[in-house]
Scaffold this motif. Structure first.
Motif, PDB file in Angstrom:
ATOM      1  N   VAL A 209      11.647 -22.635   7.373  1.00 20.28           N
ATOM      2  CA  VAL A 209      10.875 -21.399   7.561  1.00 20.28           C
ATOM      3  C   VAL A 209       9.820 -21.249   6.473  1.00 20.28           C
ATOM      4  CG1 VAL A 209      11.007 -18.882   7.477  1.00 20.28           C
ATOM      5  CG2 VAL A 209      12.647 -20.172   8.854  1.00 20.28           C
ATOM      6  N   LYS A 210      10.210 -21.536   5.222  1.00 20.36           N
ATOM      7  CA  LYS A 210       9.246 -21.398   4.129  1.00 20.36           C
ATOM      8  C   LYS A 210       8.131 -22.427   4.240  1.00 20.36           C
ATOM      9  CE  LYS A 210       8.864 -20.984  -0.880  1.00 20.36           C
ATOM     10  NZ  LYS A 210       9.593 -20.978  -2.185  1.00 20.36           N
ATOM     11  N   ALA A 211       8.494 -23.673   4.532  1.00 16.85           N
ATOM     12  CA  ALA A 211       7.482 -24.725   4.676  1.00 16.85           C
ATOM     13  C   ALA A 211       6.544 -24.436   5.844  1.00 16.85           C
ATOM     14  CB  ALA A 211       8.172 -26.076   4.872  1.00 16.85           C
ATOM     15  N   ALA A 212       7.110 -24.005   6.959  1.00 15.08           N
ATOM     16  CA  ALA A 212       6.285 -23.680   8.131  1.00 15.08           C
ATOM     17  C   ALA A 212       5.361 -22.509   7.829  1.00 15.08           C
ATOM     18  CB  ALA A 212       7.178 -23.361   9.326  1.00 15.08           C
ATOM     19  N   GLY A 213       5.858 -21.545   7.065  1.00 13.87           N
ATOM     20  CA  GLY A 213       5.024 -20.407   6.686  1.00 13.87           C
ATOM     21  C   GLY A 213       3.833 -20.834   5.859  1.00 13.87           C
ATOM     22  N   GLU A 214       4.034 -21.808   4.978  1.00 13.43           N
ATOM     23  CA  GLU A 214       2.914 -22.321   4.178  1.00 13.43           C
ATOM     24  C   GLU A 214       1.865 -22.965   5.078  1.00 13.43           C
ATOM     25  OE1 GLU A 214       4.452 -24.948   1.217  1.00 13.43           O
ATOM     26  OE2 GLU A 214       5.646 -23.405   0.216  1.00 13.43           O
ATOM     27  N   VAL A 215       2.317 -23.756   6.033  1.00 10.92           N
ATOM     28  CA  VAL A 215       1.376 -24.405   6.964  1.00 10.92           C
ATOM     29  C   VAL A 215       0.676 -23.357   7.823  1.00 10.92           C
ATOM     30  CG1 VAL A 215       1.167 -25.981   8.925  1.00 10.92           C
ATOM     31  CG2 VAL A 215       2.648 -26.576   6.979  1.00 10.92           C
ATOM     32  N   ALA A 216       1.436 -22.369   8.295  1.00  7.91           N
ATOM     33  CA  ALA A 216       0.835 -21.314   9.123  1.00  7.91           C
ATOM     34  C   ALA A 216      -0.213 -20.526   8.340  1.00  7.91           C
ATOM     35  CB  ALA A 216       1.925 -20.368   9.631  1.00  7.91           C
ATOM     36  N   GLY A 217      -0.067 -20.491   7.025  1.00  7.82           N
ATOM     37  CA  GLY A 217      -1.041 -19.810   6.175  1.00  7.82           C
ATOM     38  C   GLY A 217      -2.225 -20.668   5.789  1.00  7.82           C
ATOM     39  N   GLY A 218      -2.285 -21.886   6.325  1.00 12.28           N
ATOM     40  CA  GLY A 218      -3.406 -22.775   6.042  1.00 12.28           C
ATOM     41  C   GLY A 218      -3.103 -23.833   5.002  1.00 12.28           C
ATOM     42  N   GLY A 219      -1.869 -23.898   4.504  1.00  6.80           N
ATOM     43  CA  GLY A 219      -1.519 -24.883   3.497  1.00  6.80           C
ATOM     44  C   GLY A 219      -1.378 -26.285   4.061  1.00  6.80           C
ATOM     45  N   LEU A 220      -1.536 -27.273   3.158  1.00 11.04           N
ATOM     46  CA  LEU A 220      -1.373 -28.699   3.503  1.00 11.04           C
ATOM     47  C   LEU A 220      -2.298 -29.130   4.642  1.00 11.04           C
ATOM     48  CD1 LEU A 220       2.538 -28.911   3.318  1.00 11.04           C
ATOM     49  CD2 LEU A 220       0.887 -29.495   1.534  1.00 11.04           C
ATOM     50  N   SER A 221      -3.444 -28.503   4.742  1.00 10.26           N
ATOM     51  CA  SER A 221      -4.337 -28.763   5.889  1.00 10.26           C
ATOM     52  C   SER A 221      -4.834 -30.202   5.932  1.00 10.26           C
ATOM     53  CB  SER A 221      -5.529 -27.803   5.846  1.00 10.26           C
ATOM     54  OG  SER A 221      -6.254 -27.944   4.641  1.00 10.26           O
ATOM     55  N   ASP A 222      -4.876 -30.878   4.775  1.00  7.95           N
ATOM     56  CA  ASP A 222      -5.355 -32.258   4.751  1.00  7.95           C
ATOM     57  C   ASP A 222      -4.325 -33.247   5.289  1.00  7.95           C
ATOM     58  OD1 ASP A 222      -3.645 -31.818   2.593  1.00  7.95           O
ATOM     59  OD2 ASP A 222      -4.630 -33.337   1.353  1.00  7.95           O
ATOM     60  N   GLN A 223      -3.142 -32.768   5.610  1.00  2.00           N
ATOM     61  CA  GLN A 223      -2.075 -33.636   6.095  1.00  2.00           C
ATOM     62  C   GLN A 223      -2.065 -33.776   7.622  1.00  2.00           C
ATOM     63  OE1 GLN A 223       0.128 -35.343   3.825  1.00  2.00           O
ATOM     64  NE2 GLN A 223      -1.636 -34.651   2.613  1.00  2.00           N
ATOM     65  N   PHE A 224      -2.960 -33.073   8.272  1.00  2.00           N
ATOM     66  CA  PHE A 224      -2.993 -33.117   9.746  1.00  2.00           C
ATOM     67  C   PHE A 224      -4.144 -34.009  10.169  1.00  2.00           C
ATOM     68  CE2 PHE A 224      -0.880 -29.284   8.371  1.00  2.00           C
ATOM     69  CZ  PHE A 224       0.345 -29.465   8.985  1.00  2.00           C
ATOM     70  N   ILE A 225      -3.806 -35.279  10.365  1.00  2.00           N
ATOM     71  CA  ILE A 225      -4.823 -36.324  10.438  1.00  2.00           C
ATOM     72  C   ILE A 225      -5.002 -36.905  11.831  1.00  2.00           C
ATOM     73  CG2 ILE A 225      -4.434 -36.921   8.011  1.00  2.00           C
ATOM     74  CD1 ILE A 225      -2.817 -39.358   8.993  1.00  2.00           C
ATOM     75  N   VAL A 226      -4.286 -36.405  12.806  1.00  2.00           N
ATOM     76  CA  VAL A 226      -4.357 -36.989  14.151  1.00  2.00           C
ATOM     77  C   VAL A 226      -5.601 -36.486  14.874  1.00  2.00           C
ATOM     78  CG1 VAL A 226      -3.174 -37.270  16.359  1.00  2.00           C
ATOM     79  CG2 VAL A 226      -1.849 -37.154  14.244  1.00  2.00           C
ATOM     80  N   ASP A 227      -6.274 -37.404  15.555  1.00  2.00           N
ATOM     81  CA  ASP A 227      -7.483 -37.062  16.303  1.00  2.00           C
ATOM     82  C   ASP A 227      -7.169 -36.064  17.409  1.00  2.00           C
ATOM     83  OD1 ASP A 227     -10.408 -38.527  16.568  1.00  2.00           O
ATOM     84  OD2 ASP A 227      -9.752 -37.662  18.473  1.00  2.00           O
ATOM     85  N   ALA A 228      -8.153 -35.208  17.699  1.00  2.00           N
ATOM     86  CA  ALA A 228      -7.974 -34.207  18.756  1.00  2.00           C
ATOM     87  C   ALA A 228      -7.758 -34.854  20.118  1.00  2.00           C
ATOM     88  CB  ALA A 228      -9.182 -33.280  18.800  1.00  2.00           C
ATOM     89  N   PHE A 229      -8.342 -36.026  20.329  1.00  2.00           N
ATOM     90  CA  PHE A 229      -8.222 -36.724  21.611  1.00  2.00           C
ATOM     91  C   PHE A 229      -7.076 -37.730  21.496  1.00  2.00           C
ATOM     92  CE2 PHE A 229     -12.400 -34.972  21.523  1.00  2.00           C
ATOM     93  CZ  PHE A 229     -12.668 -34.617  22.833  1.00  2.00           C
ATOM     94  N   GLN A 230      -5.958 -37.399  22.093  1.00  2.00           N
ATOM     95  CA  GLN A 230      -4.747 -38.187  21.947  1.00  2.00           C
ATOM     96  C   GLN A 230      -3.971 -38.194  23.253  1.00  2.00           C
ATOM     97  OE1 GLN A 230      -1.601 -35.279  20.024  1.00  2.00           O
ATOM     98  NE2 GLN A 230      -3.540 -35.045  18.907  1.00  2.00           N
ATOM     99  N   GLY A 231      -3.288 -39.273  23.513  1.00  2.00           N
ATOM    100  CA  GLY A 231      -2.389 -39.305  24.656  1.00  2.00           C
ATOM    101  C   GLY A 231      -1.088 -38.600  24.326  1.00  2.00           C
ATOM    102  N   GLY A 232      -0.277 -38.352  25.361  1.00  2.00           N
ATOM    103  CA  GLY A 232       1.057 -37.832  25.127  1.00  2.00           C
ATOM    104  C   GLY A 232       1.209 -36.333  25.216  1.00  2.00           C
ATOM    105  N   ALA A 233       0.250 -35.632  25.803  1.00  2.00           N
ATOM    106  CA  ALA A 233       0.370 -34.201  26.064  1.00  2.00           C
ATOM    107  C   ALA A 233       0.525 -33.360  24.794  1.00  2.00           C
ATOM    108  CB  ALA A 233       1.531 -33.916  27.019  1.00  2.00           C
TER     109      ALA A 233
END
Length: 475
Positions: A73-97
């Motif tokens: 919950v605490k870790a997710a809250g940090e991400v929901a607040g904009g934290g660790l934004s540089d860790q989301f590296i997957v391209d917007a165009f991706q297979g797999g729904a």
């Protein structure tokens, strides 16, 4: 660079030791180096909010150890607040729904939770991305729910900036109310209007866009969270299913509700088509208004120049002193992109098959991109253009006087044929139509002065009827 080794069903992969993401993210980043667009940050934050809610619900249902759950919950809250934004590296165009995005978030939250528990990144015995962070969930209920949450926030933001733009246009409507000018249809002189009336039409169009978007937000509140893979809720505890929506509602502040038919929302994406269609309608109105602003400000000496736009930057590298209508031009381009995005989104929504739409990533990308662009563009249009628009009343009067548009106001008094003859005479003799009418003896200059006022020319009825009847009775 130091690496750790992570394993999955396909084998081993080296992951940077400092990274919060893991093997699934590394594979996805390598598989989809497509567009340069990363998964929209508002979607990432919304997925993190779903993970927060899921952890709370899983703890409430007795499915998740509280120590692990609270770290999630605490870790997710940090991400929901904009934290660790540089860790989301997957391209917007991706297979797999959207599975790659879901796993990227799962891994980042898991590794941050591990860190909070004083463990080492990659030690998934402490917190596992699938067993713990993704517990009771599937990409197929997490991703659509998160997209709805992200879209609600952005729709409300857009509605707010549209309301500000509407207010600015209404202020111009009031300040320009007494400025009479020539109206134009099919790019030709028509009957007189006021400059304020032109701006009132823009304000009304924007008001409709704002209201439509405000109302469609209600349909985004229905979510399929708890439906897991296909909407049946397989592997989801009933206590979890009902409490997770309450948790997400509390986290987001939105009036979310579980759909009565989660199978429907798992496979059908028409609500996003509806929202996108309304964005397209707004884009159409903005593009039309932007085109009008460019025309009305054209010149300044060789064009209409009935209004003056704020001068915000030099317009040419070769023509000194030139200033271009760059904000309306930007708005037009944004509008074209939104219209194009709508076509892409509609095609992707139609391409869903059976129990799932595999093309959710492009639906999410185009919808959130359109919202983001419109929010930014409308705000810029309002602050850097509309609020600073000035009227050139003399220019408006000049074009009106030099046109033949006001002959229409005399037609009920003269008849169409005689009015047309006066226009032809004015053109033939290259004279001002007002002069020709006065020289004909049909009207005096006082008559025309009484008829050609904003109040007479721009409201229902035959202009000058009361005045002419009263004046001619006296004569």
């Amino acid at each position: 660079m130091e690496f750790r080794i992570e394993k999955d069903m396909l084998g081993e992969v080296k992951v940077p030791q400092a990274a919060y993401y893991g093997i699934h993210t590394v594979r996805a980043a390598g598989n989809f180096p497509v567009s340069g667009f990363k998964t929209n940050p508002f979607l990432i934050r919304a997925v993190a909010q779903v993970k927060q809610a899921a952890a709370e619900a899983n703890m409430s249902a007795g499915l998740l150890d509280r120590r692990i759950g609270e770290a999630i919950v605490k870790a997710a809250g940090e991400v929901a607040g904009g934290g660790l934004s540089d860790q989301f590296i997957v391209d917007a165009f991706q297979g797999g729904a959207g599975t790659s995005t879901n796993m990227n978030v799962n891994e980042v939250i898991a590794n941050r939770a591990i860190e909070l528990l004083r463990g080492q990144k990659g030690d998934y015995l402490l917190v596992d991305p699938l067993e713990h962070v993704n517990l009771s969930q599937s990409t197929n209920d997490v991703y659509p729910t998160a997209l709805r949450v992200a879209a609600i926030g952005r729709v409300l933001d857009l509605s707010e900036v549209l309301a500000d733009l509407q207010g600015a246009l209404q202020e111009k409507e009031a300040s320009f109310a007494g400025i009479l000018k020539i109206g134009r249809t099919e790019m030709q002189d028509a009957v007189p209007v006021t400059l304020g009336q032109e701006f009132s039409a823009y304000a009304e169009a924007i008001a409709r866009d704002r209201w439509r978007l405000y109302k469609v937000e209600e349909r985004l509140r229905q979510v399929n969270l708890g439906g897991t893979a296909v909407g049946t809720g397989l592997n989801a505890n009933p206590h979890y299913i009902y409490s997770v929506i309450e948790e997400l509602r509390a986290i987001t502040g939105y009036g979310l509700a579980r759909s009565e038919n989660t199978i429907d929302l798992t496979q059908n994406t028409d609500v996003f088509v509806e929202v996108s269609g309304l964005l397209k309608a707004a884009a159409v109105n903005l593009a039309k208004m932007a085109g009008d602003l460019r025309l009305l400000s054209s010149g300044p000496l060789g064009g209409l120049a009935e209004i003056k736009l704020p001068e915000i930057q030099a317009g040419s590298s070769i023509m000194p002193g030139k200033v271009n209508p760059v904000i309306p031009e930007m708005i037009t381009q944004v509008s074209f992109q939104v219209m194009g995005n709508d076509q892409v989104l509609a095609a992707a929504a139609a391409a869903g098959s059976l129990e799932l739409n595999a093309f959710m990533p492009v639906i999410a990308h185009t919808l959130l991109q359109s919202l983001e662009m419109l929010i930014n563009a409308v705000n810029i249009l309002n602050e850097k253009c509309v609020k600073g628009i000035m009227a050139d009343e003399a220019r408006c009067r000049r074009w009106l006087e030099e046109s033949h548009g006001f002959i229409t106001a005399l037609t009920p008094h003269l008849g169409y044929g005689q009015a047309a003859e006066l226009v032809k005479q004015a053109r033939r003799e290259s004279k001002n139509l007002r002069e020709v009418v006065i020289e004909s003896g049909l009207f005096t200059s006082e008559d025309l002065a009484a008829i050609f006022t904003p109040g007479e020319l721009t409201r229902p009825g035959v202009a000058g009827t009361k005045y002419l009847k009263k004046g001619r009775d006296k004569r």
